[in-house]
Design a protein around this motif. Structure first.
Motif, PDB file in Angstrom:
ATOM      1  N   GLY A   1      57.286-121.395  48.334  1.00 29.04           N
ATOM      2  CA  GLY A   1      57.742-120.203  47.574  1.00 29.04           C
ATOM      3  C   GLY A   1      56.714-119.154  47.322  1.00 29.04           C
ATOM      4  N   GLU A   2      55.411-119.405  47.199  1.00 27.65           N
ATOM      5  CA  GLU A   2      54.238-118.504  46.863  1.00 27.65           C
ATOM      6  C   GLU A   2      53.790-117.813  48.377  1.00 27.65           C
ATOM      7  OE1 GLU A   2      50.937-119.913  45.238  1.00 27.65           O
ATOM      8  OE2 GLU A   2      51.852-120.500  43.485  1.00 27.65           O
ATOM      9  N   THR A   3      54.106-118.447  49.558  1.00 28.06           N
ATOM     10  CA  THR A   3      53.789-117.980  50.939  1.00 28.06           C
ATOM     11  C   THR A   3      54.858-117.199  51.405  1.00 28.06           C
ATOM     12  OG1 THR A   3      52.538-120.048  51.364  1.00 28.06           O
ATOM     13  CG2 THR A   3      53.357-118.762  53.479  1.00 28.06           C
ATOM     14  N   LEU A   4      56.256-117.386  51.353  1.00 32.06           N
ATOM     15  CA  LEU A   4      57.127-116.594  51.663  1.00 32.06           C
ATOM     16  C   LEU A   4      57.754-115.581  50.525  1.00 32.06           C
ATOM     17  CD1 LEU A   4      59.277-119.396  53.912  1.00 32.06           C
ATOM     18  CD2 LEU A   4      57.570-117.593  54.566  1.00 32.06           C
ATOM     19  N   GLY A   5      57.377-115.925  49.422  1.00 30.04           N
ATOM     20  CA  GLY A   5      57.754-114.607  48.270  1.00 30.04           C
ATOM     21  C   GLY A   5      57.617-113.455  48.681  1.00 30.04           C
ATOM     22  N   PRO A   6      56.507-113.060  49.329  1.00 31.77           N
ATOM     23  CA  PRO A   6      56.101-111.647  49.484  1.00 31.77           C
ATOM     24  C   PRO A   6      57.326-110.961  50.432  1.00 31.77           C
ATOM     25  CG  PRO A   6      54.108-112.601  49.632  1.00 31.77           C
ATOM     26  CD  PRO A   6      55.465-113.610  49.731  1.00 31.77           C
ATOM     27  N   PHE A   7      58.065-111.899  51.330  1.00 35.10           N
ATOM     28  CA  PHE A   7      58.996-111.417  52.242  1.00 35.10           C
ATOM     29  C   PHE A   7      60.492-111.062  51.890  1.00 35.10           C
ATOM     30  CE2 PHE A   7      55.420-113.557  54.571  1.00 35.10           C
ATOM     31  CZ  PHE A   7      54.684-112.546  55.204  1.00 35.10           C
ATOM     32  N   VAL A   8      60.717-111.716  50.589  1.00 36.65           N
ATOM     33  CA  VAL A   8      61.858-111.510  49.970  1.00 36.65           C
ATOM     34  C   VAL A   8      62.118-110.010  49.627  1.00 36.65           C
ATOM     35  CG1 VAL A   8      63.541-111.780  48.073  1.00 36.65           C
ATOM     36  CG2 VAL A   8      61.651-113.822  48.694  1.00 36.65           C
ATOM     37  N   GLY A   9      63.121-109.547  50.355  1.00 33.35           N
ATOM     38  CA  GLY A   9      63.840-108.254  50.421  1.00 33.35           C
ATOM     39  C   GLY A   9      64.672-108.002  49.125  1.00 33.35           C
ATOM     40  N   ASN A  10      64.880-106.623  49.011  1.00 42.80           N
ATOM     41  CA  ASN A  10      65.707-106.244  47.721  1.00 42.80           C
ATOM     42  C   ASN A  10      67.377-106.607  48.312  1.00 42.80           C
ATOM     43  OD1 ASN A  10      63.908-105.049  46.636  1.00 42.80           O
ATOM     44  ND2 ASN A  10      63.830-103.077  47.725  1.00 42.80           N
TER      45      ASN A  10
ATOM     46  N   THR B   1      44.823-114.440  53.089  1.00 39.22           N
ATOM     47  CA  THR B   1      44.694-114.191  54.564  1.00 39.22           C
ATOM     48  C   THR B   1      45.656-114.811  55.448  1.00 39.22           C
ATOM     49  OG1 THR B   1      42.317-114.311  54.218  1.00 39.22           O
ATOM     50  CG2 THR B   1      43.158-114.634  56.512  1.00 39.22           C
ATOM     51  N   GLY B   2      46.465-115.658  55.024  1.00 37.16           N
ATOM     52  CA  GLY B   2      47.551-116.562  55.824  1.00 37.16           C
ATOM     53  C   GLY B   2      48.680-115.516  55.778  1.00 37.16           C
ATOM     54  N   VAL B   3      49.229-115.218  54.402  1.00 37.54           N
ATOM     55  CA  VAL B   3      50.362-114.262  54.180  1.00 37.54           C
ATOM     56  C   VAL B   3      50.495-112.858  55.110  1.00 37.54           C
ATOM     57  CG1 VAL B   3      51.698-113.120  52.603  1.00 37.54           C
ATOM     58  CG2 VAL B   3      51.030-115.352  52.279  1.00 37.54           C
ATOM     59  N   GLU B   4      48.926-112.229  55.077  1.00 30.23           N
ATOM     60  CA  GLU B   4      48.785-111.362  55.750  1.00 30.23           C
ATOM     61  C   GLU B   4      48.864-111.229  57.249  1.00 30.23           C
ATOM     62  OE1 GLU B   4      45.002-109.758  54.724  1.00 30.23           O
ATOM     63  OE2 GLU B   4      45.582-108.949  52.851  1.00 30.23           O
ATOM     64  N   ARG B   5      48.416-112.534  57.784  1.00 34.11           N
ATOM     65  CA  ARG B   5      48.606-112.877  58.997  1.00 34.11           C
ATOM     66  C   ARG B   5      49.892-113.145  59.498  1.00 34.11           C
ATOM     67  NH1 ARG B   5      48.159-112.566  64.330  1.00 34.11           N
ATOM     68  NH2 ARG B   5      47.811-114.372  65.416  1.00 34.11           N
ATOM     69  N   LEU B   6      50.628-113.961  58.588  1.00 29.07           N
ATOM     70  CA  LEU B   6      52.062-114.168  58.959  1.00 29.07           C
ATOM     71  C   LEU B   6      52.957-113.001  58.886  1.00 29.07           C
ATOM     72  CD1 LEU B   6      54.580-116.002  59.147  1.00 29.07           C
ATOM     73  CD2 LEU B   6      54.537-116.192  56.389  1.00 29.07           C
ATOM     74  N   GLY B   7      52.450-112.099  58.143  1.00 29.61           N
ATOM     75  CA  GLY B   7      53.219-110.648  57.916  1.00 29.61           C
ATOM     76  C   GLY B   7      53.123-109.807  59.370  1.00 29.61           C
ATOM     77  N   ASP B   8      51.618-109.771  59.966  1.00 28.68           N
ATOM     78  CA  ASP B   8      51.589-109.456  61.184  1.00 28.68           C
ATOM     79  C   ASP B   8      52.575-109.982  62.199  1.00 28.68           C
ATOM     80  OD1 ASP B   8      49.767-107.663  59.965  1.00 28.68           O
ATOM     81  OD2 ASP B   8      48.012-108.919  60.849  1.00 28.68           O
ATOM     82  N   MET B   9      52.555-111.270  62.110  1.00 23.59           N
ATOM     83  CA  MET B   9      53.358-111.963  63.379  1.00 23.59           C
ATOM     84  C   MET B   9      55.081-111.882  63.214  1.00 23.59           C
ATOM     85  SD  MET B   9      50.968-115.627  63.116  1.00 23.59           S
ATOM     86  CE  MET B   9      51.795-116.213  64.773  1.00 23.59           C
TER      87      MET B   9
END
Length: 253
Positions: free
Chosen positions: A244-253, A8-16
């Protein structure tokens, strides 16, 4: 708002992040522990085993300078082996995407530069341990130069230009904060619309004032830190999870 779970936190962060035009990250030791850099301040950290050498002591005592350099070279392998972690790489991805103009950091490990940030866009509040400077004239010295002169007898060398002590290009206890970096950090904090504090206990002032400065100027404030901070109650989102787990989804190619 404290995130009830990581997803939930990662999704909210992604929206922000998606909604923000200008994001300013503020990083502390926690972002680099995944890279193998120890958090000196934490229980069991280096500073709990070795009393930090203050700036005045460094200037006044050859023995203190010798010990300071002995400690630095004892950490050589740790700093040399460190590579940007998921947190660094995620911020670098947002930087390349044009979301982040610069990063403000309390860290001295050069990992933001290694992750892809231009050196000019890394605002180092506490300096950098990967090179040295004369405390008198400011002449830059590479660590290899210092080590070559230190190793024969364990004596810290002085500047070849003005004979003043040479120290790592870090800000020691009792040393003045760098004015230009502090001014630029303050300007960024007041111009962003999303400020993300990452891996900082937010107890070291005046640096800890930047999240509050951003919030006061109208920015959304996110705090990512495993432990509670004194600023959690004013943050728009608090994620107390592994960086790392929180920001990992935002690592681009």
């Amino acid at each position: 708002m404290i995130a009830s779970d990581l997803r939930t936190g990662v999704e909210r962060l992604g929206d922000m992040i998606a909604a923000a035009k200008v994001i300013v990250p503020f990083t502390g030791a926690g972002i680099s522990t995944e890279a193998g850099i120890p958090d000196f301040r934490s229980p069991g950290g280096l500073w709990t085993r070795n009393r930090p050498i203050g700036f005045d002591e460094f200037v006044a005592s050859q023995d203190a300078r010798d010990e300071s350099w002995r400690r630095r070279f004892a950490m050589d392998a740790t700093f040399a082996q460190a590579r940007p972690a998921r947190g660094h790489r995620a911020l670098a991805s947002l930087y390349r995407a044009g979301k982040i103009p610069a990063v403000i950091t309390q860290n001295i490990d050069n990992l933001h530069q290694a992750s892809g940030f231009a050196a000019a866009d890394v605002i180092e509040l506490h300096g950098n341990t990967t090179y040295a400077r004369c405390i008198g004239c400011g002449q830059r010295y590479e660590l290899s130069w210092v080590k070559e002169r230190f190793e024969p007898d364990g004596a810290a060398p002085d500047c070849t230009i003005c004979n003043e002590p040479v120290k790592t290009a870090t800000i020691s206890f009792g040393q003045a904060m760098p004015e230009a970096e502090m001014e630029r950090a303050a300007a960024l904090a007041q111009q962003c619309d999303l400020f993300i504090a990452i891996g900082s206990s937010l107890v070291v002032w005046p640096a800890a004032g930047f999240p509050l400065m951003a919030k006061k100027a109208g920015a959304k404030l996110v705090i990512i830190n495993r432990e509670q901070t004194d600023q959690d109650d004013v943050a728009d989102l608090v994620l107390r999870y592994d960086i790392g787990e929180t920001l990992g989804p935002f690592v681009g190619n």
